[in-house]
Each structure stands twice: as C-alpha cells, then as structure tokens.
Design a protein around this motif. Structure first.
Motif: not given
Length: 470
Positions: A16-23, A63-74, A76-83
C-alpha cells in the motif's frame, strides 16, 4: 516474535505504501502528457509564443515526474515475487501476460518517443516533434488501460479456468479477461481523475503566480485552461463516478455497503450517512449524521428501493469498514470542492475577473494537490474495499502472501519508508522549485515560416524547429 497474521498485515502495508507513492506520479504524468500535446498543438495552430513557452515550462516538470514514476513502479513488480509469491503463482498466467503487454505496447512507445520529445526540439521538424509528443501522450493512456485491465480482472474476474496446479488460466479468448464487467467504468473514472489531477496542479501553479503578478501571460493562460477543465470535466467525473458506483453495487455489493456504512439492511429505503464513526466490532456507525432515503435515491435512483446490509454477508467477508468509509468521503468531498471551484471560475470568467479574484486564486493554490489526494483516496477505497480478497471472491489475501517471517517484512518496510521519503522527498522538493519559478513573461512570437521552407528542408525535417519561438 510476530505471528503470521502480522506478516500479512505488514506485507499489505508495504505494498500500500509503495503503490500509493507510485500512483501519484502516473496520475499526474497521464494528464500532463496530454496537456503538453494540447499546448504544442495550439502553438502550431496559432503561432503564439505563450503556448511554446508553457510547453517548455511544463516539459521540464513532466521529465522529472515521468522519471520518478518509472523508478517507483519498478519496485512493485518485485514485491509480487517477494511478498506475494502465492498470488503470483496462482494468478500469474493471467496477470503476467497483461503486465507484459503493458510494457511492450505502452512503455516502449513512451520510452521510444520520450527522447525526441525532451531533446529533439532543435533537432527535428515541428511535425515530427509534435508526433513524438502525441505518441508519449498515447503511451501513457495505453499504459493506464493495461494496468486498469489487470486490476479490473482482480476486482471482477472473468474468462478464466482453474488448472490442475490450482492456477487461474485463460479459458479461451483473452477478451473476457481484458474487458471485464468493471473495466470500462474504472478506466473512464481513472483517466478523468488523472486529467483533473493535472488541471488542479496546473491551476494551482498558475494561481500562485497570479497572486504575485497578475500580468504574467503564461500564468494567465495556464490558469484559464485549468479552470476550463475544472468547470467542464468535474461534473463529467461525478457522473462517471455515479455509474461506477452502480456497477460496483452490482458486482461487489459489500464494498459499496462499506463505503456507505450500511451494516443492516434497509427494506424501505436506505439513508445517506454523511458522517459517523463505523465499527466492525459493534456493526454500527456511531454518532452518525444521515439523510433519510437519500442513499437509495443515489444507489438505486429510487428513494424507496430496498438495500441489503453487511449483515447479509458472512462477517469474514466484510472489508475494514472505517477505512473504506472515510477514504470514500475524502474522495467525494474533494470532488465537490473541485466542482465548487469550477463553478466559481465560471462566475469570475463571466464577470471578467478571472485573473483578479485573489480569493479564487488562493482557493486554487490550496486545492492544487487535491487531485493527488483524491486519487489516492479512491485507490484506498477500491483496494481496501475488495478485502479480504486479492482476486475477488476467489483468492483471499491471507492465502496469497509469501511464507516470510514478520521481522523480515518489517525490515524491508522500514527500508522502503526511509528510502522513499529521502529520494522522492528530494524529487518533490525539486518539482516544487520548478513550479515556484514563474513562466517567463513577454514571450516572442515565432517567426513566420517562409514559403520555401514549407516542405522538406535540406536536413530532411519539415518546417522550422520549435526553438524558433525562443
């Protein structure tokens, strides 16, 4: 030592924390990409330098918003495998391909043209640069489409079968999986929310600079455009939200009952509970303020229509009502505040005072982040309201997590909190500094294109570069 239930709660809190930041970032970049496309189109059509100047101003922010969105989204995909490895194993044959389609169709499209959009203003012709801007805007919309398709399948699953390994797999065509019963409502509601988010950020920035210099041409133009969006699109969003709510009542009634705070059935028409303090323990909303029969009028369009209550469902299928109840009211309250500002701006525009009413400008500054808060509240409503399931009605959250000890999840959650607030806090501070700088006044008109340059230039580009307005 924390027990197993605490590990699940911590894993949920981490996601919830990471996806809220990302979205926050995609919801802004979706609307901002389309806004940049409109600005460039208006510059090409009118030749007015104010549009080119605003394009350059917001391009740096994008450019800054797009970059932060990409980084924060990466993350989430790892959490599917870890948690959430059990969820990944069981739902992977459905979720995995849809996420891959998002990367292959949307992200590649955005990334492929982003460089031209950001750095090609003086290197390619106007037509090609505008095409690149359109492709980035289209890519953001396609990306949202695939992500909403994934989430909508989890909300209203369809078109699947369960194989011998207890996995969800396509039953045949992918069309029922992509176009589930809730998909069109959720897509429209989310995309409009992204546009309103951008409109109020742009309007807030424009209002901030108008309070300091009412003659700033860029601030006047961005504020006017944002207020048109607020006045026109906010009522459309309210109607889209109503349709989405009716769809949710049909397919996820417990979620809507939690949003409304209806623990007991209402055979003669349900009231609308405006405020109160719901409790799952007592199955009551304490100290409530309600309007008789208005709930049935909104949800059924009939004040006497009966509505069920959460007591009609097994208690172990109830969502956490207090969270859903209040997040829904935050979202709706901000929506009506946006509507009020939109109407206020129409009155100011009608009286010729759009750039002179300081209290309107102050209200827009205060509501600048309202869209961001509203989209987070909306996601909390829809995701917490789906509990206790990850795949609604089929796979429980408690059965979806990885076999991890609670201290391990807690350690990674603390690490995420520290890193996110440091990294994205710095990024947000930089964004605010960019927005605090006013768009340069007195933009020059772009030079007229000579007739001989109307076709293909010797360099192979069409027309003149965008930097002609500089």
């Amino acid at each position: 030592m924390l027990d197993n239930l605490d590990a699940v709660i911590l894993a949920r809190a981490q996601f919830a924390f990471t996806v809220s930041f990302h979205f926050i970032f995609p919801s802004f970049s979706i609307g901002l990409a389309s806004y940049l496309m409109v600005l460039e189109a208006l510059w090409l059509k009118t030749g007015q330098g104010v549009y080119a100047n605003l394009f350059r101003y917001w391009l740096k922010i994008f450019a800054v918003v797009f970059g932060m969105g990409v980084v924060s989204g990466v993350v989430l995909s790892y959490q599917f495998g870890t948690n959430w490895s059990v969820f990944s194993t069981r739902a992977g044959p459905i979720i995995g391909p849809l996420m891959a389609y998002e990367v292959m169709t949307a992200f590649f499209l955005e990334a492929g043209f982003l460089g031209v959009m950001l750095f090609g203003m003086s290197k390619v012709g106007k037509g090609l640069h505008f095409f690149a801007t359109c492709m980035v805007a289209l890519g953001t919309l396609i990306s949202a489409t695939w992500i909403i398709a994934v989430n909508s399948w989890m909300q209203t699953p369809a078109g699947f079968a369960i194989n011998a390994k207890d996995q969800f797999v396509p039953a045949g065509s992918w069309m029922p999986i992509i176009f589930t019963a809730s998909f069109p409502y959720r897509l429209v509601h989310t995309v409009i929310a992204a546009y309103l988010t951008t409109a109020f950020v742009v309007g807030g920035v424009g209002a901030w600079h108008l309070l300091r210099d009412r003659s700033n041409a860029g601030a006047r133009k961005m504020f006017s455009m944002a207020m048109w969006m607020a006045a026109i699109v906010t009522p459309i969003q309210i109607l889209a939200g109503d349709a989405h709510g009716l769809n949710t009542l049909e397919h996820q009634p417990a979620k809507v009952l939690a949003m409304e705070g209806h623990y007991e059935p209402s055979p003669d028409g349900a009231s609308l509970i405006l405020f109160g303090f719901p409790s799952n323990e007592t199955a009551q909303v304490h100290h409530k303020l309600e309007v008789p029969r208005l709930g049935s009028l909104i949800l059924k369009h009939d004040p006497d229509a009966p509505l069920p209550g959460l007591s009609d469902f097994p208690r172990d299928q109830w969502p956490p009502v207090p969270i859903v109840f209040w997040s829904f009211r935050i979202m709706v309250g901000l929506g009506f505040a946006m509507l009020a500002v939109g109407i206020w701006s129409l009155l100011a525009r009608f009286r010729g005072m759009l750039y002179d009413w300081a209290w309107l400008h102050r209200a827009c500054v205060v509501l600048g982040p309202a869209g961001l808060v509203a989209v987070i509240a909306g996601w909390v409503t829809t995701e917490v309201g789906r509990q206790p399931f990850t795949v609604y009605g089929l796979l429980r959250t408690a059965e979806s997590h990885s076999p991890l000890a609670a201290p391990a999840v807690a350690a990674s959650l603390v690490a995420f909190v520290l890193v996110y607030f440091a990294a994205f806090g710095a990024g947000t501070y930089y964004l605010l500094r960019l927005m605090a700088k006013p768009p340069a006044p007195g933009e020059k008109e772009p030079p007229k294109v000579p007739q001989r340059a109307a076709g293909i230039t010797p360099a192979g580009s069409v027309g003149v570069p965008l930097t002609a307005a500089e």
